[in-house]
Enzyme design. Structure first.
Site, mmCIF file in Angstrom:
data_model
loop_
_atom_site.group_PDB
_atom_site.id
_atom_site.type_symbol
_atom_site.label_atom_id
_atom_site.label_comp_id
_atom_site.label_asym_id
_atom_site.label_seq_id
_atom_site.Cartn_x
_atom_site.Cartn_y
_atom_site.Cartn_z
ATOM 1 N N ARG A 72 -2.582 39.046 58.256
ATOM 2 C CA ARG A 72 -2.660 40.448 58.692
ATOM 3 C C ARG A 72 -3.225 40.602 60.098
ATOM 4 N NH1 ARG A 72 -4.171 43.267 52.871
ATOM 5 N NH2 ARG A 72 -1.991 43.363 52.186
ATOM 6 N N ASP A 94 -8.849 45.348 52.177
ATOM 7 C CA ASP A 94 -7.417 45.675 52.141
ATOM 8 C C ASP A 94 -7.048 46.806 53.104
ATOM 9 O OD1 ASP A 94 -6.916 43.741 50.262
ATOM 10 O OD2 ASP A 94 -7.073 45.101 48.551
ATOM 11 N N LYS A 153 -3.889 36.994 53.445
ATOM 12 C CA LYS A 153 -3.462 38.062 52.520
ATOM 13 C C LYS A 153 -1.935 37.967 52.340
ATOM 14 C CE LYS A 153 -7.466 39.692 51.620
ATOM 15 N NZ LYS A 153 -7.993 39.532 50.268
HETATM 16 C C1 S3P Z 1 -8.385 41.938 44.708
HETATM 17 C C2 S3P Z 1 -9.222 41.243 45.550
HETATM 18 C C3 S3P Z 1 -9.003 41.083 46.987
HETATM 19 C C4 S3P Z 1 -7.982 42.096 47.497
HETATM 20 C C5 S3P Z 1 -6.780 42.186 46.616
HETATM 21 C C6 S3P Z 1 -7.167 42.611 45.215
HETATM 22 C C7 S3P Z 1 -8.687 42.014 43.276
HETATM 23 O O1 S3P Z 1 -8.480 39.788 47.243
HETATM 24 O O2 S3P Z 1 -7.606 41.771 48.812
HETATM 25 O O3 S3P Z 1 -5.844 43.130 47.125
HETATM 26 O O4 S3P Z 1 -8.073 42.832 42.571
HETATM 27 O O5 S3P Z 1 -9.564 41.272 42.820
HETATM 28 P P1 S3P Z 1 -9.442 38.508 47.534
HETATM 29 O O6 S3P Z 1 -10.137 38.190 46.302
HETATM 30 O O7 S3P Z 1 -8.508 37.436 47.985
HETATM 31 O O8 S3P Z 1 -10.332 38.961 48.636
#
Ligand code: S3P
Length: 749
Positions: free
Chosen positions: A654, A623, A650
């Site tokens: 991004r 992130d 995302k």
């Molecule tokens: C998150 C996992 C990540 C991250 C998101 C929050 C989580 O996403 O980018 O902001 O809380 O499990 P992805 O699982 O798509 O990588």
């Protein structure tokens, strides 16, 4: 209220219920300087004049349309061709011509009969889906279209400006405007409106012809009354509609007959199982549509309502700061607290829109939740089997975490559910979670185009544990599957390609649930229970990242961030900044609520250098890349990122959105399929500016908005960022804290 009238002169041809209601809207909101009308009935014109609805009335449409820049055909559809032919020589060149008929193919055919294929650019057929029991100019209501759909069916000849202006008109009537292809419109309406009306007329006619008809109507109960209500509407109108939409209605009738024949056969054969199957299926479908019929918008928050204006530099970026609670941990605290036994206390909860969407979803499912107040939330857990069916679709806003994790939980419930999201979430891939859930036995559909939301989940008949090799490093998918696994038969296990954030595993253990982690394999047994606990949410390292990068690139900065979560699955930002040479120290490490936390001190870095970011750090900083790209632009030399294709799915793409913004600010960079190459503009020991001022689009992505905000620390012109309202999803105090830190951010609503 719109200040500039949208139109100079509006001419209504026909002034019945729909026409006079729209005239009322135009009048009330002063959307036109003049309103005139033509109808054959002198009485109608007199009434409209007396009511002050129009300034002039004519029996000949030719007189009404002269100099009009909007012509609304609000007359029976069958009269369209004749009227168009009559007014054609008198219609102004750039006038908008629209109609309000319930069928569109024949309106277009009528226009073509008059104009040939070269239809006027201002011709845009329309259909407000609204009505009332009464007709005529007196029956019109200013709120007739409010919260109703208006379908516009622009043609290839229709000009964008005409569609745009018409949309504005209908939006002023508080209608929900949708654009649709003409054929699609007629087919949809044939099934959802014309066929039901025909069936209602048909049933009443069938019963009325029986000798004992009086008895039947006398003893008919609510079911008959509900079903036949629409057979009381205007026969003339329906006669016209059935002919006007003949091909689509004939198709719908054929479909109905075929379906009815199946039911007939099943009853004749007394095929109980098959009949139950079909009735059950129809009932589930009706329940599913209920969410939509309840008129909950499927897409909210699509508007850009806020802008940041950032003037270069910052005065005195120094001192101690606390950023708000971790978003991932906050989501999970609500979810797990809700299904635990007992009362869970949460402190440090992130009161941002994403986590609040999760909280609201559980309230919608009958969980009593107190707060949040100053980061404190009390959740009265309902246990593993206590969630209740929500009355309508659950709205997840911008939050992918809410939707993907909840998919796992909802897939295991005994009720149907639907989840929707905002413009950004509605574009994000949901098949990555739906597919493995289906392997567990879930019935889940991503009903948007290309496997995107809304997600529709049917009541579950029993999930079974599976082993799943995650094709991508995603903590959300891993967590969604582990959550479904809580209710599944046997073991659910997941192997991840690289370690991702493990808050789910840690917090489940904190709630007393046994979760095993062996290397990259995580597993749990279904059928257990969660016991309420106290969750202390650490500060979000993802929010801290903006301050870390900001302090690194800002001359004389010296910043300490307190009590930041430093879970090793989240510390990629620290490692990467250190490799780039950042002056960063992590100290005062301790454990709070099962998660490691620490204070982090960051000072202005004279010699920041570009690096090739190690791929194993990518999931650990997933992130933080938008912020890291800003650091890379300020570093000396090239920064190369690879293995980060996930960034493209995302809250926005991004890679592309950051590349566009960086280039607009004069930074050379090349987006690649799975990363980016950024040519750093910095030089050791030189604090000159590196960014040009620019106007940036955030694309509904909070982290894009915040990243370009910190670029202001090293820009020599004003940076304008559009669409910053999403910052409130993860970092509601961002502007307050950055202003406190001496940034020059102005928020324009
Ligand atoms: C998150 C996992 C990540 C991250 C998101 C929050 C989580 O996403 O980018 O902001 O809380 O499990 P992805 O699982 O798509 O990588």
């Amino acid at each position: 209220m719109i200040n500039q009238p949208l139109f100079k002169k509006v001419a209504f041809i026909g002034l019945g219920l729909i026409g006079s209601s729209l005239a009322r809207v135009i009048k009330q909101q002063q959307l036109a300087s003049h309103i005139v009308a033509s109808t054959r009935s002198k009485k109608t014109l007199d009434a409209a004049l007396q009511m002050g609805l129009i300034e002039a009335g004519f029996q000949d449409p030719v007189e009404a349309v002269q100099d009009a820049d909007l012509i609304v055909l609000a007359l029976p559809v069958r009269a369209t061709e004749q009227v168009l032919a009559r007014i054609r020589p008198y219609v102004a060149q750039d006038a908008i011509i629209t109609d309000v008929g319930s069928t569109k193919g024949n309106v277009v055919a009528a226009a073509k009969a008059v104009y040939g294929d070269d239809l006027p650019a201002g011709f845009v057929p329309g259909h407000p889906i609204a009505g009332a029991e009464h007709t005529g100019v007196h029956a019109g209501r200013v709120d007739l279209f409010a919260q109703h759909k208006v379908i516009l069916t622009p043609l290839s000849t229709s000009a964008d400006w005409a569609v745009e202006k018409l949309s504005q008109l209908w939006q002023a009537a508080e209608a929900d405007v949708i654009c649709m292809d003409v054929n699609k419109h007629d087919e949809v309406l044939a099934h959802t409106s014309h066929l039901p009306h025909l069936m209602a007329f048909n049933l009443v006619e069938q019963l009325a012809n029986r000798e004992d008809n009086l008895d039947i109507f006398r003893y008919a109960a609510g079911g008959f009354r509900d079903f036949s209500r629409i057979a009381a509407s205007d026969p003339h109108m329906w006669h016209d509609i059935f002919f006007a939409n003949k091909p689509a209605i004939l198709k719908a009738i054929d479909g109905f007959e075929a379906q009815l024949a199946i039911f007939r056969q099943l009853i004749e054969d007394e095929d109980s199982q098959a009949l139950m199957g079909r009735l059950g299926h129809a009932q589930a479908a009706r329940q599913h549509f209920n969410h939509m019929l309840a008129n909950k918008p499927l897409m909210e928050n699509t508007k850009v309502t806020q802008q940041f204006r950032i003037s270069p530099g910052a005065h005195n970026f120094q001192g101690k700061f606390s950023v708000p609670g971790d978003k991932s941990v906050s989501h999970r605290s609500i979810m797990f607290g809700a299904i635990a036994e007992g009362t869970t206390q949460v402190t440090g909860f992130l009161e941002g829109e994403d986590a609040l969407a999760t909280l609201q979803a559980f309230r919608d499912m009958g969980v009593a939740i107190e707060g949040p107040k100053n980061g404190e939330v009390t959740i009265h857990g309902v246990g593993m089997h206590g969630l209740k069916a929500p009355a309508s679709a659950l709205y997840m806003g911008n939050s992918g975490t809410s939707m993907r994790l909840l998919s796992g939980m909802l897939a295991a419930q005994q009720f149907d559910s639907v989840m929707t999201g905002d413009a950004s979430l509605s574009k994000r891939p949901m098949e990555r979670i739906a597919k493995p859930l289906r392997l567990m036995g879930a019935q889940i559909q991503s009903t948007g185009e290309r496997g995107t939301p809304p997600l529709s989940i049917s009541a579950n008949a029993g999930l079974k544990g599976i082993h799943y090799d995650l094709p991508m490093a995603s903590a959300q998918v891993k967590s969604g599957l582990l959550l479904a696994g809580l209710w599944a038969d046997g073991e659910t296990s997941i192997t991840e390609p690289e370690p991702t954030r493990d808050h789910t595993e840690r917090m489940l253990r904190a709630f007393g649930y046994d979760v095993k982690t062996e290397g990259n394999r995580i597993s749990l047994q279904g059928g257990g229970k969660l016991t309420a606990t106290h969750i202390q949410v650490p500060s979000d390292i993802s929010s801290a990242a903006f301050f870390m990068v900001g302090a690194t690139i800002c001359e004389n900065a010296d910043v300490t961030l307190e009590a930041v979560g430093i879970n090793p699955t989240r510390t990629g930002i620290i490692e990467i900044l250190k490799q780039m040479g950042a002056d960063l120290t992590v100290f005062n490490e301790r454990i709070a609520g099962g998660e490691p936390i620490a204070d982090i001190r960051i000072r202005a870095t004279r010699t920041l250098k570009g690096i090739h970011i190690p791929e194993d750090q990518v999931p650990l900083a997933i992130d933080e890349f938008p912020a890291l790209f800003i650091a890379a632009a300020c570093a000396e030399g090239q920064t190369v990122l690879t293995g980060a294709a996930e960034l493209r799915v995302k809250e926005s793409d991004r890679i592309q959105v950051m590349a566009d913004g960086l280039q607009a600010m004069g930074i050379q960079c090349t987006p690649t399929e799975d990363g980016i190459i950024i040519e750093g503009q910095g030089k050791a020991g030189d604090w000159s500016t590196v960014f040009n001022g620019a106007e940036i689009e955030s694309h509904h992505d909070h982290r894009i908005a915040m990243s370009f905000s910190i670029a202001g620390l090293r820009s020599h012109g004003e940076i304008i960022i559009n669409g910053t309202e999403t910052v409130a999803t993860s970092f509601p105090t961002f502007t307050a804290l950055t202003q406190q830190a001496g940034f020059n951010i102005q928020v324009i609503e």
